[in-house]
Design a protein around this motif. Structure first.
Motif, PDB file in Angstrom:
ATOM      1  N   ASN A  83       0.831  -1.208   0.000  1.00  0.00           N
ATOM      2  CA  ASN A  83       0.000   0.000   0.000  1.00  0.00           C
ATOM      3  C   ASN A  83       0.866   1.259   0.000  1.00  0.00           C
ATOM      4  OD1 ASN A  83      -2.490  -1.487   2.198  1.00  0.00           O
ATOM      5  ND2 ASN A  83      -2.392  -1.497  -0.024  1.00  0.00           N
ATOM      6  N   VAL A  84       2.007   1.191  -0.671  1.00  0.00           N
ATOM      7  CA  VAL A  84       2.913   2.331  -0.755  1.00  0.00           C
ATOM      8  C   VAL A  84       2.539   3.126  -2.003  1.00  0.00           C
ATOM      9  CG1 VAL A  84       5.306   3.114  -0.854  1.00  0.00           C
ATOM     10  CG2 VAL A  84       4.721   1.018   0.394  1.00  0.00           C
ATOM     11  N   PHE A  85       1.667   4.106  -1.816  1.00  0.00           N
ATOM     12  CA  PHE A  85       1.217   4.928  -2.934  1.00  0.00           C
ATOM     13  C   PHE A  85       2.002   6.233  -3.026  1.00  0.00           C
ATOM     14  CE2 PHE A  85      -2.734   2.776  -1.237  1.00  0.00           C
ATOM     15  CZ  PHE A  85      -2.593   1.667  -2.049  1.00  0.00           C
ATOM     16  N   GLY A  86       2.837   6.484  -2.036  1.00  0.00           N
ATOM     17  CA  GLY A  86       3.741   7.617  -2.112  1.00  0.00           C
ATOM     18  C   GLY A  86       3.103   8.932  -1.696  1.00  0.00           C
ATOM     19  N   ALA A  87       3.944   9.842  -1.241  1.00  0.00           N
ATOM     20  CA  ALA A  87       3.487  11.172  -0.828  1.00  0.00           C
ATOM     21  C   ALA A  87       4.079  12.250  -1.714  1.00  0.00           C
ATOM     22  CB  ALA A  87       3.879  11.415   0.630  1.00  0.00           C
ATOM     23  N   GLY A  88       4.769  11.851  -2.794  1.00  0.00           N
ATOM     24  CA  GLY A  88       5.416  12.814  -3.664  1.00  0.00           C
ATOM     25  C   GLY A  88       4.491  13.330  -4.753  1.00  0.00           C
ATOM     26  N   VAL A 114       0.336  -7.558  -7.941  1.00  0.00           N
ATOM     27  CA  VAL A 114       1.203  -6.420  -8.253  1.00  0.00           C
ATOM     28  C   VAL A 114       0.400  -5.134  -8.030  1.00  0.00           C
ATOM     29  CG1 VAL A 114       2.592  -5.274 -10.005  1.00  0.00           C
ATOM     30  CG2 VAL A 114       2.436  -7.773  -9.986  1.00  0.00           C
ATOM     31  N   THR A 115       0.914  -4.248  -7.190  1.00  0.00           N
ATOM     32  CA  THR A 115       0.227  -2.995  -6.878  1.00  0.00           C
ATOM     33  C   THR A 115       0.444  -1.978  -7.984  1.00  0.00           C
ATOM     34  OG1 THR A 115       0.416  -3.366  -4.500  1.00  0.00           O
ATOM     35  CG2 THR A 115       0.096  -1.083  -5.229  1.00  0.00           C
ATOM     36  N   TYR A 116      -0.667  -1.420  -8.509  1.00  0.00           N
ATOM     37  CA  TYR A 116      -0.606  -0.399  -9.552  1.00  0.00           C
ATOM     38  C   TYR A 116      -0.836   1.009  -9.004  1.00  0.00           C
ATOM     39  CZ  TYR A 116      -0.334  -3.263 -13.825  1.00  0.00           C
ATOM     40  OH  TYR A 116       0.080  -4.085 -14.856  1.00  0.00           O
ATOM     41  N   ALA A 117      -1.784   1.150  -8.069  1.00  0.00           N
ATOM     42  CA  ALA A 117      -2.138   2.505  -7.650  1.00  0.00           C
ATOM     43  C   ALA A 117      -3.016   2.448  -6.406  1.00  0.00           C
ATOM     44  CB  ALA A 117      -2.867   3.247  -8.784  1.00  0.00           C
ATOM     45  N   ARG A 403      -3.047   7.483  -6.848  1.00  0.00           N
ATOM     46  CA  ARG A 403      -1.606   7.680  -6.978  1.00  0.00           C
ATOM     47  C   ARG A 403      -0.959   6.412  -7.531  1.00  0.00           C
ATOM     48  NH1 ARG A 403      -0.321  12.124  -3.639  1.00  0.00           N
ATOM     49  NH2 ARG A 403       1.867  11.523  -3.736  1.00  0.00           N
ATOM     50  N   PRO A 404      -0.337   6.461  -8.706  1.00  0.00           N
ATOM     51  CA  PRO A 404       0.304   5.258  -9.257  1.00  0.00           C
ATOM     52  C   PRO A 404       1.538   4.877  -8.449  1.00  0.00           C
ATOM     53  CG  PRO A 404       0.784   7.160 -10.630  1.00  0.00           C
ATOM     54  CD  PRO A 404      -0.209   7.621  -9.606  1.00  0.00           C
ATOM     55  N   SER A 405       1.773   3.595  -8.322  1.00  0.00           N
ATOM     56  CA  SER A 405       2.959   3.119  -7.611  1.00  0.00           C
ATOM     57  C   SER A 405       4.190   3.297  -8.489  1.00  0.00           C
ATOM     58  CB  SER A 405       2.794   1.644  -7.235  1.00  0.00           C
ATOM     59  OG  SER A 405       2.795   0.827  -8.394  1.00  0.00           O
ATOM     60  N   GLU A 406       5.333   3.295  -7.862  1.00  0.00           N
ATOM     61  CA  GLU A 406       6.592   3.446  -8.602  1.00  0.00           C
ATOM     62  C   GLU A 406       6.771   2.303  -9.592  1.00  0.00           C
ATOM     63  OE1 GLU A 406      10.148   5.312  -9.752  1.00  0.00           O
ATOM     64  OE2 GLU A 406       8.507   6.027  -8.490  1.00  0.00           O
TER      65      GLU A 406
END
Length: 431
Positions: A83-88, A114-117, A403-406
């Motif tokens: 669940n790492v969607f990022g804060a950037g 696979v996490t997309y977003a 938010r898309p994942s890296e």
């Protein structure tokens, strides 16, 4: 040993009473001093104890051993599912992906996620997580439980045989399955390989939308949803339980199968639905209704009338509106849209959006038909109806930015030139 299925009961949110062995359900009391057949009584609650009766979801389980029996939890590494969607920074650009490649090595459902977003998370109990899966192996001697969210599973390739604590759920492309938060399950692949989509709902539970002026019939009908009857296995051995908790995966050993619920009653249970039973509503005069008319399920949000998650489908239908541009029009939304294609061709795109693929159009990002589709629809004879056949697309829609994942941004199957599909739109102004 596979858990034997025992049929289904119809209806969305019904109170179900089911037992795999006669006499396993106690009479008159949920938690008698001694449960029938030497079983343990255990309550599984999906809402707050004090939630209004109409919204309260819970089930009583009568099982061979309680869910508290397992070994110590240790972290489990599956770096692609998170669940790492990022804060950037998040780009407003339209994004699209080709189908997720099928694995070359042995990969089960959990390791194939696979996490997309996504947005929000289990801590805030709001937002969604969007994942795709590609797998080619049954879950062997392992089980999964998601303590963070209920899981909406949308198969695109291959049938899934999902054995849960409360019974068996079989789904294939054009069906969906919902596994409630906390329910333990394993997945077998009836066709040897499978691919599809998963949406984690961190907020209020999915429910059927109100119909408003549509009246009493239409869209998804409650009787077409199916909940499994009780089915169980009584097996000792060496097993592992993978538990998703606060965005991370944990592993514990078990000396018995957790699929040991002999009987249960309540309204908190897995369910499935055939998307082809959706009763599509549309215009028969001119213009389009908003795409919310294709809403199958939604999870209410904190603002009345605004969902945490909308699950919308675009299936076979008849377009009869006259003097109307019939494909989806160009638009920008306050909501963010993640689309997938189960089968066929989506009527707003001439090419590039393939079954198993995905697209992301975030808040106020312009999108709509590509140049080829626009030209064809603009010249069409609207005195005759269009029969949209052999297709099934869907959308996860959310009021928060998705938010898309890296790893999704860097994926080799991301179509980095997706925006080119609109560059051929000509200046037709005749002022």
């Amino acid at each position: 040993m596979a858990l034997a299925g025992n049929g289904y009961q119809p209806g969305f949110g019904n109170h179900v009473s089911t037992q795999a062995i006669a006499g396993a359900l106690p009479l008159g009391r949920n938690s008698p001093q001694v449960a029938p057949l030497g079983l343990y009584a255990e309550q599984l609650s999906g809402t707050a104890f004090t939630a209004p009766r109409a919204h309260n979801r819970r089930s009583w389980l009568y099982r061979i051993r309680p869910a508290a029996m397992h070994g110590h939890f240790a972290e489990y590494e599956q770096t692609r599912f998170h669940n790492v969607f990022g804060a950037g920074k998040v780009s407003p650009e339209q994004m699209r992906w080709s189908p997720l490649p099928l694995p070359e090595s042995a990969t089960d459902f959990i390791d194939g996620l696979v996490t997309y977003a996504g947005n929000g998370g289990p801590e805030s109990q709001t937002g969604i997580g969007i994942h795709l899966y590609a797998c080619n192996r049954d879950m062997q001697d392992r089980f999964f439980s998601n303590a963070d969210a209920e899981m909406l599973i949308v198969p695109q390739l291959g049938r899934l045989h999902i054995e849960t604590e409360l019974g068996v759920v079989d789904v294939e492309p054009h069906w969906i399955a919902v596994i409630p938060r906390g329910v333990r399950f394993r997945v077998s692949l009836s066709d040897g390989q499978a691919r599809g989509y998963v949406c984690e709902n961190f907020g209020a539970l999915l429910q059927l939308p109100d119909l408003g002026p549509i009246g009493s019939n239409g869209l998804a009908n409650p009787r077409d949803f199916e909940t499994p009857n009780a089915a169980f296995e009584d097996i000792d051995g060496q097993f592992e339980l993978i538990n998703k908790f606060q965005g991370h995966l944990w592993r514990a050993e078990m000396t018995h199968s957790p699929l040991n619920v002999v009987a249960w009653h309540g309204n908190y249970a897995p369910y499935r639905y055939d998307l082809r039973n959706f009763n599509t509503i549309g215009s028969i005069s001119f213009d389009h209704p908003d795409p919310s008319i294709f809403l199958v399920l939604h999870a209410p949000g904190p603002v009345a009338g605004v969902s945490n998650l909308d699950f919308v489908i675009f299936g076979p239908r008849i377009l009869a509106m006259r003097d109307t541009f019939r494909p989806p029009w160009f638009h920008r939304n306050i909501a963010s849209e993640f689309m997938g294609l189960i089968d066929g061709v989506y009527d707003a795109k001439a090419e590039g959006f393939a079954p198993g693929g995905a697209s992301l159009h975030n808040c106020m990002t312009g999108h709509g038909p590509d140049a080829e589709t626009f030209d064809k629809a603009s010249a069409a004879d609207t005195s005759k109806p269009d029969f949209i056949r052999g297709t099934m697309a869907f959308m996860f829609e959310c009021p928060l930015v998705i938010r898309p994942s890296e790893q999704a941004l860097m994926a080799s199957h991301r179509q980095t030139e997706y925006i080119d599909c609109w560059q051929g739109l000509r200046n037709n102004f005749r002022g």
